[in-house]
Design a protein around this motif. Structure first.
Motif, PDB file in Angstrom:
ATOM      1  N   ALA A   2      36.404  33.111  38.358  1.00 61.48           N
ATOM      2  CA  ALA A   2      36.702  33.057  36.928  1.00 61.48           C
ATOM      3  C   ALA A   2      37.260  34.396  36.446  1.00 61.48           C
ATOM      4  O   ALA A   2      36.974  35.443  37.019  1.00 61.48           O
ATOM      5  CB  ALA A   2      35.436  32.714  36.147  1.00 61.48           C
ATOM      6  N   ASP A   3      38.074  34.343  35.397  1.00 59.17           N
ATOM      7  CA  ASP A   3      38.573  35.563  34.778  1.00 59.17           C
ATOM      8  C   ASP A   3      37.415  36.322  34.148  1.00 59.17           C
ATOM      9  O   ASP A   3      36.453  35.714  33.675  1.00 59.17           O
ATOM     10  CB  ASP A   3      39.609  35.229  33.702  1.00 59.17           C
ATOM     11  N   PRO A   4      37.487  37.663  34.118  1.00 56.34           N
ATOM     12  CA  PRO A   4      36.432  38.430  33.460  1.00 56.34           C
ATOM     13  C   PRO A   4      36.284  37.981  32.010  1.00 56.34           C
ATOM     14  O   PRO A   4      37.259  37.621  31.357  1.00 56.34           O
ATOM     15  CB  PRO A   4      36.920  39.871  33.527  1.00 56.34           C
ATOM     16  N   GLN A   5      35.059  38.016  31.546  1.00 56.11           N
ATOM     17  CA  GLN A   5      34.786  37.579  30.182  1.00 56.11           C
ATOM     18  C   GLN A   5      33.709  38.444  29.567  1.00 56.11           C
ATOM     19  O   GLN A   5      32.923  39.064  30.273  1.00 56.11           O
ATOM     20  CB  GLN A   5      34.344  36.124  30.185  1.00 56.11           C
ATOM     21  N   VAL A   6      33.702  38.488  28.266  1.00 50.69           N
ATOM     22  CA  VAL A   6      32.618  39.142  27.549  1.00 50.69           C
ATOM     23  C   VAL A   6      31.410  38.233  27.660  1.00 50.69           C
ATOM     24  O   VAL A   6      31.515  37.015  27.495  1.00 50.69           O
ATOM     25  CB  VAL A   6      32.993  39.370  26.068  1.00 50.69           C
ATOM     26  N   ILE A   7      30.262  38.813  27.983  1.00 51.35           N
ATOM     27  CA  ILE A   7      29.022  38.044  28.081  1.00 51.35           C
ATOM     28  C   ILE A   7      28.046  38.627  27.079  1.00 51.35           C
ATOM     29  O   ILE A   7      27.783  39.830  27.104  1.00 51.35           O
ATOM     30  CB  ILE A   7      28.414  38.136  29.494  1.00 51.35           C
ATOM     31  N   LYS A   8      27.504  37.780  26.231  1.00 54.53           N
ATOM     32  CA  LYS A   8      26.478  38.204  25.281  1.00 54.53           C
ATOM     33  C   LYS A   8      25.346  37.196  25.397  1.00 54.53           C
ATOM     34  O   LYS A   8      25.533  36.006  25.178  1.00 54.53           O
ATOM     35  CB  LYS A   8      27.035  38.229  23.862  1.00 54.53           C
ATOM     36  N   ALA A  28      24.342  38.555  34.658  1.00 48.83           N
ATOM     37  CA  ALA A  28      25.727  38.500  35.136  1.00 48.83           C
ATOM     38  C   ALA A  28      25.674  38.562  36.654  1.00 48.83           C
ATOM     39  O   ALA A  28      24.847  39.269  37.217  1.00 48.83           O
ATOM     40  CB  ALA A  28      26.541  39.668  34.588  1.00 48.83           C
ATOM     41  N   GLU A  32      31.002  36.264  37.590  1.00 48.12           N
ATOM     42  CA  GLU A  32      31.437  36.858  36.334  1.00 48.12           C
ATOM     43  C   GLU A  32      31.933  38.294  36.497  1.00 48.12           C
ATOM     44  O   GLU A  32      32.540  38.846  35.582  1.00 48.12           O
ATOM     45  CB  GLU A  32      30.284  36.834  35.333  1.00 48.12           C
ATOM     46  N   THR A  33      31.656  38.906  37.653  1.00 53.29           N
ATOM     47  CA  THR A  33      32.017  40.312  37.850  1.00 53.29           C
ATOM     48  C   THR A  33      33.003  40.517  39.001  1.00 53.29           C
ATOM     49  O   THR A  33      33.165  41.626  39.486  1.00 53.29           O
ATOM     50  CB  THR A  33      30.760  41.154  38.126  1.00 53.29           C
ATOM     51  N   LYS A  34      33.624  39.426  39.445  1.00 47.80           N
ATOM     52  CA  LYS A  34      34.534  39.472  40.599  1.00 47.80           C
ATOM     53  C   LYS A  34      33.842  40.107  41.807  1.00 47.80           C
ATOM     54  O   LYS A  34      34.413  40.933  42.517  1.00 47.80           O
ATOM     55  CB  LYS A  34      35.825  40.194  40.249  1.00 47.80           C
TER      56      LYS A  34
END
Length: 131
Positions: A2-8, A28, A32-34
């Protein structure tokens, strides 16, 4: 991947793994962190042992205290980690953690590079079978 994304995530949320006296909450991981790292919280009940002494030949780990006081082994030495305390454990170093106190304790863990989360279903099963 998946492409990097903001995670909250709010407190106490994430991918939760329950074990007797111990809870891991992954915030994470490699997807989520490649594959660069994973981040998880580890909470132990009062007077609870942790995973047992082990090492990771190719992964560094960082522990950061987030609640109570956790005893963390790095090599042959044990360190008390309180909120705000930091401990880096290089790859190949035997380590462990346990809660020797009478209150719940927690650590934030950074596993570098990522991938540790793949082991969690087997770890949960082992603890179910072995206590």
């Amino acid at each position: 991947m998946a492409d990097p994304q903001v995670i909250k995530l709010t407190a106490g949320t994430g991918r939760i793994y329950e074990m007797p006296g111990m809870r891991a909450i992954f915030k994470a991981d490699e997807a989520e962190t490649k594959e660069a790292y994973s981040v998880s919280e580890w909470w132990l009940d009062a007077r609870q042992t942790g995973p047992g002494a082990h090492s990771h030949e190719t992964n560094d780990e960082v522990f950061y205290g987030i609640g109570g006081v956790m005893a963390v082994r790095a090599g042959e030495e044990w360190h008390d980690i309180a909120p705000g305390d930091f401990l880096r454990i290089p790859a190949g170093t035997i380590h462990d953690f346990e809660n020797r106190t009478y209150a719940r304790a927690g650590l934030l863990n950074f596993f570098i590079p990522g991938g540790f989360e793949r082991n969690m279903p087997a770890i949960v099963d082992w603890f179910k079978e072995n206590g």
